[in-house]
Design a protein around this motif. Structure first.
Motif, PDB file in Angstrom:
ATOM      1  N   VAL A 129     -83.646-116.569 -21.256  1.00 25.45           N
ATOM      2  CA  VAL A 129     -82.848-115.814 -20.282  1.00 25.45           C
ATOM      3  C   VAL A 129     -81.718-116.688 -19.732  1.00 25.45           C
ATOM      4  O   VAL A 129     -80.577-116.230 -19.588  1.00 25.45           O
ATOM      5  CB  VAL A 129     -83.756-115.268 -19.156  1.00 25.45           C
ATOM      6  N   ALA A 130     -82.025-117.954 -19.456  1.00 27.04           N
ATOM      7  CA  ALA A 130     -80.989-118.869 -18.946  1.00 27.04           C
ATOM      8  C   ALA A 130     -79.868-118.999 -19.973  1.00 27.04           C
ATOM      9  O   ALA A 130     -78.681-119.038 -19.633  1.00 27.04           O
ATOM     10  CB  ALA A 130     -81.610-120.232 -18.639  1.00 27.04           C
ATOM     11  N   LYS A 131     -80.252-119.055 -21.237  1.00 23.03           N
ATOM     12  CA  LYS A 131     -79.265-119.166 -22.312  1.00 23.03           C
ATOM     13  C   LYS A 131     -78.418-117.892 -22.391  1.00 23.03           C
ATOM     14  O   LYS A 131     -77.194-117.950 -22.560  1.00 23.03           O
ATOM     15  CB  LYS A 131     -80.001-119.394 -23.636  1.00 23.03           C
ATOM     16  N   LEU A 132     -79.068-116.735 -22.251  1.00 24.48           N
ATOM     17  CA  LEU A 132     -78.328-115.467 -22.277  1.00 24.48           C
ATOM     18  C   LEU A 132     -77.301-115.432 -21.147  1.00 24.48           C
ATOM     19  O   LEU A 132     -76.158-115.016 -21.346  1.00 24.48           O
ATOM     20  CB  LEU A 132     -79.290-114.276 -22.140  1.00 24.48           C
ATOM     21  N   ALA A 133     -77.724-115.896 -19.968  1.00 20.23           N
ATOM     22  CA  ALA A 133     -76.815-115.913 -18.810  1.00 20.23           C
ATOM     23  C   ALA A 133     -75.637-116.852 -19.106  1.00 20.23           C
ATOM     24  O   ALA A 133     -74.485-116.517 -18.827  1.00 20.23           O
ATOM     25  CB  ALA A 133     -77.569-116.346 -17.562  1.00 20.23           C
ATOM     26  N   GLY A 154     -74.361-110.964 -17.715  1.00 20.23           N
ATOM     27  CA  GLY A 154     -74.326-111.121 -16.256  1.00 20.23           C
ATOM     28  C   GLY A 154     -75.158-110.112 -15.495  1.00 20.23           C
ATOM     29  O   GLY A 154     -75.350-110.256 -14.283  1.00 20.23           O
ATOM     30  N   ASP A 155     -75.660-109.083 -16.169  1.00 18.25           N
ATOM     31  CA  ASP A 155     -76.366-108.010 -15.478  1.00 18.25           C
ATOM     32  C   ASP A 155     -77.808-108.424 -15.175  1.00 18.25           C
ATOM     33  O   ASP A 155     -78.606-108.649 -16.086  1.00 18.25           O
ATOM     34  CB  ASP A 155     -76.341-106.752 -16.356  1.00 18.25           C
ATOM     35  N   ALA A 156     -78.118-108.507 -13.872  1.00 18.39           N
ATOM     36  CA  ALA A 156     -79.448-108.985 -13.456  1.00 18.39           C
ATOM     37  C   ALA A 156     -80.566-108.089 -13.984  1.00 18.39           C
ATOM     38  O   ALA A 156     -81.665-108.562 -14.275  1.00 18.39           O
ATOM     39  CB  ALA A 156     -79.507-109.049 -11.933  1.00 18.39           C
ATOM     40  N   ARG A 157     -80.281-106.782 -14.135  1.00 14.57           N
ATOM     41  CA  ARG A 157     -81.316-105.866 -14.644  1.00 14.57           C
ATOM     42  C   ARG A 157     -81.681-106.215 -16.086  1.00 14.57           C
ATOM     43  O   ARG A 157     -82.844-106.185 -16.480  1.00 14.57           O
ATOM     44  CB  ARG A 157     -80.794-104.421 -14.585  1.00 14.57           C
ATOM     45  N   VAL A 158     -80.669-106.559 -16.860  1.00 14.75           N
ATOM     46  CA  VAL A 158     -80.897-106.908 -18.265  1.00 14.75           C
ATOM     47  C   VAL A 158     -81.651-108.239 -18.358  1.00 14.75           C
ATOM     48  O   VAL A 158     -82.626-108.373 -19.106  1.00 14.75           O
ATOM     49  CB  VAL A 158     -79.559-107.015 -19.034  1.00 14.75           C
ATOM     50  N   LEU A 159     -81.211-109.207 -17.566  1.00 14.12           N
ATOM     51  CA  LEU A 159     -81.842-110.527 -17.617  1.00 14.12           C
ATOM     52  C   LEU A 159     -83.310-110.426 -17.190  1.00 14.12           C
ATOM     53  O   LEU A 159     -84.188-111.044 -17.805  1.00 14.12           O
ATOM     54  CB  LEU A 159     -81.072-111.524 -16.738  1.00 14.12           C
ATOM     55  N   ALA A 160     -83.576-109.613 -16.162  1.00 19.70           N
ATOM     56  CA  ALA A 160     -84.963-109.454 -15.713  1.00 19.70           C
ATOM     57  C   ALA A 160     -85.808-108.817 -16.809  1.00 19.70           C
ATOM     58  O   ALA A 160     -86.920-109.278 -17.114  1.00 19.70           O
ATOM     59  CB  ALA A 160     -85.006-108.607 -14.441  1.00 19.70           C
ATOM     60  N   ASN A 211     -93.067-118.746 -33.645  1.00 18.88           N
ATOM     61  CA  ASN A 211     -92.411-119.935 -33.071  1.00 18.88           C
ATOM     62  C   ASN A 211     -90.890-119.823 -33.076  1.00 18.88           C
ATOM     63  O   ASN A 211     -90.207-120.674 -32.530  1.00 18.88           O
ATOM     64  CB  ASN A 211     -92.904-121.232 -33.740  1.00 18.88           C
ATOM     65  N   GLN A 212     -90.370-118.756 -33.667  1.00 19.39           N
ATOM     66  CA  GLN A 212     -88.914-118.515 -33.590  1.00 19.39           C
ATOM     67  C   GLN A 212     -88.588-117.333 -32.687  1.00 19.39           C
ATOM     68  O   GLN A 212     -87.424-116.947 -32.557  1.00 19.39           O
ATOM     69  CB  GLN A 212     -88.368-118.205 -34.985  1.00 19.39           C
ATOM     70  N   ALA A 213     -89.612-116.760 -32.065  1.00 23.58           N
ATOM     71  CA  ALA A 213     -89.431-115.497 -31.344  1.00 23.58           C
ATOM     72  C   ALA A 213     -88.413-115.587 -30.222  1.00 23.58           C
ATOM     73  O   ALA A 213     -87.758-114.598 -29.902  1.00 23.58           O
ATOM     74  CB  ALA A 213     -90.769-115.003 -30.795  1.00 23.58           C
ATOM     75  N   TYR A 214     -88.261-116.763 -29.604  1.00 23.68           N
ATOM     76  CA  TYR A 214     -87.349-116.862 -28.460  1.00 23.68           C
ATOM     77  C   TYR A 214     -86.054-117.605 -28.787  1.00 23.68           C
ATOM     78  O   TYR A 214     -85.295-117.973 -27.905  1.00 23.68           O
ATOM     79  CB  TYR A 214     -88.084-117.467 -27.255  1.00 23.68           C
ATOM     80  N   GLU A 215     -85.825-117.814 -30.102  1.00 20.72           N
ATOM     81  CA  GLU A 215     -84.544-118.391 -30.505  1.00 20.72           C
ATOM     82  C   GLU A 215     -83.527-117.263 -30.637  1.00 20.72           C
ATOM     83  O   GLU A 215     -83.903-116.115 -30.883  1.00 20.72           O
ATOM     84  CB  GLU A 215     -84.711-119.131 -31.839  1.00 20.72           C
ATOM     85  N   ASP A 216     -82.250-117.610 -30.501  1.00 21.80           N
ATOM     86  CA  ASP A 216     -81.238-116.560 -30.561  1.00 21.80           C
ATOM     87  C   ASP A 216     -80.906-116.247 -32.013  1.00 21.80           C
ATOM     88  O   ASP A 216     -79.847-116.585 -32.532  1.00 21.80           O
ATOM     89  CB  ASP A 216     -79.986-116.960 -29.773  1.00 21.80           C
ATOM     90  N   THR A 217     -81.861-115.606 -32.654  1.00 19.78           N
ATOM     91  CA  THR A 217     -81.685-115.308 -34.066  1.00 19.78           C
ATOM     92  C   THR A 217     -82.339-113.971 -34.386  1.00 19.78           C
ATOM     93  O   THR A 217     -83.299-113.571 -33.723  1.00 19.78           O
ATOM     94  CB  THR A 217     -82.299-116.450 -34.920  1.00 19.78           C
ATOM     95  N   LYS A 235     -80.857-110.196 -32.686  1.00 25.74           N
ATOM     96  CA  LYS A 235     -80.964-111.393 -31.849  1.00 25.74           C
ATOM     97  C   LYS A 235     -80.976-110.988 -30.374  1.00 25.74           C
ATOM     98  O   LYS A 235     -80.357-109.986 -29.998  1.00 25.74           O
ATOM     99  CB  LYS A 235     -79.837-112.390 -32.018  1.00 25.74           C
ATOM    100  N   PRO A 236     -81.661-111.779 -29.552  1.00 27.59           N
ATOM    101  CA  PRO A 236     -81.745-111.454 -28.124  1.00 27.59           C
ATOM    102  C   PRO A 236     -80.374-111.210 -27.500  1.00 27.59           C
ATOM    103  O   PRO A 236     -80.199-110.303 -26.690  1.00 27.59           O
ATOM    104  CB  PRO A 236     -82.420-112.687 -27.519  1.00 27.59           C
ATOM    105  N   ASN A 237     -79.388-111.999 -27.900  1.00 21.74           N
ATOM    106  CA  ASN A 237     -78.057-111.866 -27.309  1.00 21.74           C
ATOM    107  C   ASN A 237     -77.452-110.487 -27.581  1.00 21.74           C
ATOM    108  O   ASN A 237     -76.801-109.895 -26.719  1.00 21.74           O
ATOM    109  CB  ASN A 237     -77.146-112.977 -27.854  1.00 21.74           C
ATOM    110  N   VAL A 238     -77.688-109.975 -28.783  1.00 24.44           N
ATOM    111  CA  VAL A 238     -77.129-108.670 -29.152  1.00 24.44           C
ATOM    112  C   VAL A 238     -77.871-107.551 -28.411  1.00 24.44           C
ATOM    113  O   VAL A 238     -77.263-106.601 -27.917  1.00 24.44           O
ATOM    114  CB  VAL A 238     -77.184-108.478 -30.690  1.00 24.44           C
ATOM    115  N   VAL A 239     -79.191-107.687 -28.303  1.00 24.41           N
ATOM    116  CA  VAL A 239     -79.985-106.697 -27.547  1.00 24.41           C
ATOM    117  C   VAL A 239     -79.492-106.656 -26.098  1.00 24.41           C
ATOM    118  O   VAL A 239     -79.221-105.583 -25.543  1.00 24.41           O
ATOM    119  CB  VAL A 239     -81.495-107.065 -27.602  1.00 24.41           C
TER     120      VAL A 239
END
Ligand code: SAH
Length: 258
Positions: A53-57, A62-68, A85-91, A103-107
């Motif tokens: 989440v810190a990486k996404l920010a 910037g949307d707190a609802r999304v980050l939460a 073991n790759q589940a939380y990488e941005d891939t 990837k988490p960033n796209v979601v």
């Protein structure tokens, strides 16, 4: 801080924090716990998610609802055990049948765009339609920011997989449907938001028909040159407003079921 998290080499696709075994139960387990037991890993998965989440920010979400929401949904519970073991990488990761979890960033980016449409006083979307359930991860995240989610998948194998992944999680406001999402899902319409995880040549007319006034469609679309871009369509009082945003790479939107 680039220290690689030690989590979660031995973590199975089990439940996330709040649903994992209590420490006392973990201590009572055999020295090498079975993968599904996720013994004592609940806290670790929360910490790894917080780093995601810190990486996404830092990447501009910037949307707190999304980050939460991204901080709450256990992504590791949606991928195959060999990939946890790759589940939380941005891939993006394979989920079977030639499909991928984004990837988490796209979601996060797409849900942030969706939340730019009409929300209730609590900042939640009303009913949302997702096309392309895949493993169910994005549907689960959508469930945290919406009153109700209908998610359609055209591949029976993935629809069943998402259903299994949902098993231990209490996602009562997310409805998984098996069918062709090209025609939308008229029974749930009108939708405050429609989001697609697969890209076609055009946004199907059915999605536009099923969109509520003030609602938004966020979907990958193939552009004239052949590359995909993210498209946002908003239903405003003065008509449809269409914006073409950044390039993306999604699996193709296909018609029919299989
Ligand atoms: N949101 C998913 C991403 C899955 S990939 C996740 O979090 O895992 C996109 C999915 O869209 C694939 O599973 C593919 O089978 C599905 N898809 C493609 N065309 C579709 C259609 N017409 N209706 C429903 N699902 C479709």
């Amino acid at each position: 801080m680039t220290r690689r998290p030690t989590f979660p080499a031995q973590l199975g696709a089990g439940p996330g924090p709040g649903l994992s075994l209590r420490p006392s139960a973990a201590r009572a387990a055999a020295p090498r716990p079975a993968p599904q037991q996720a013994a004592g890993m609940g806290l670790d998965s929360g910490a790894v998610r917080a780093r995601m989440v810190a990486k996404l920010a830092a990447q501009g979400i910037g949307d707190a609802r999304v980050l939460a929401a991204m901080g709450e949904v256990p992504r590791h519970a949606f991928v195959d055990s060999a990939l946890v073991n790759q589940a939380y990488e941005d891939t993006s990761l394979p989920i079977g049948l030639g499909q991928t979890i984004s990837k988490p960033n796209v979601v996060a980016r797409m849900i942030e765009l969706l939340l730019g449409g009409h929300c209730d006083a609590q900042g939640r979307l009303g009913r949302v339609l997702e096309i392309g359930t895949g493993c169910g991860y994005q549907a689960a995240v959508l469930g945290r920011v919406s009153r109700e989610v209908y998610s359609i998948e055209r591949l029976r194998g993935l629809h069943d997989k998402a259903r299994d992944n949902f098993g231990p999680l209490r996602l009562t406001n997310v409805h998984l449907l098996f069918g062709d999402g090209m025609v939308g899902y008229a029974k749930g319409a009108p939708y405050a938001g429609i989001i697609a995880a697969a890209g076609g040549d055009a946004v199907p007319a059915a999605w536009i028909d099923q969109l509520a006034p003030g609602g938004r469609i966020v979907a990958p679309c193939v552009m004239p040159g052949g590359a995909q871009a993210l498209v946002v369509i908003e239903k405003t009082p003065s008509g449809l407003q269409r914006s073409v945003l950044e390039a993306v790479h999604f699996v193709p939107l296909k018609s029919g079921i299989a």
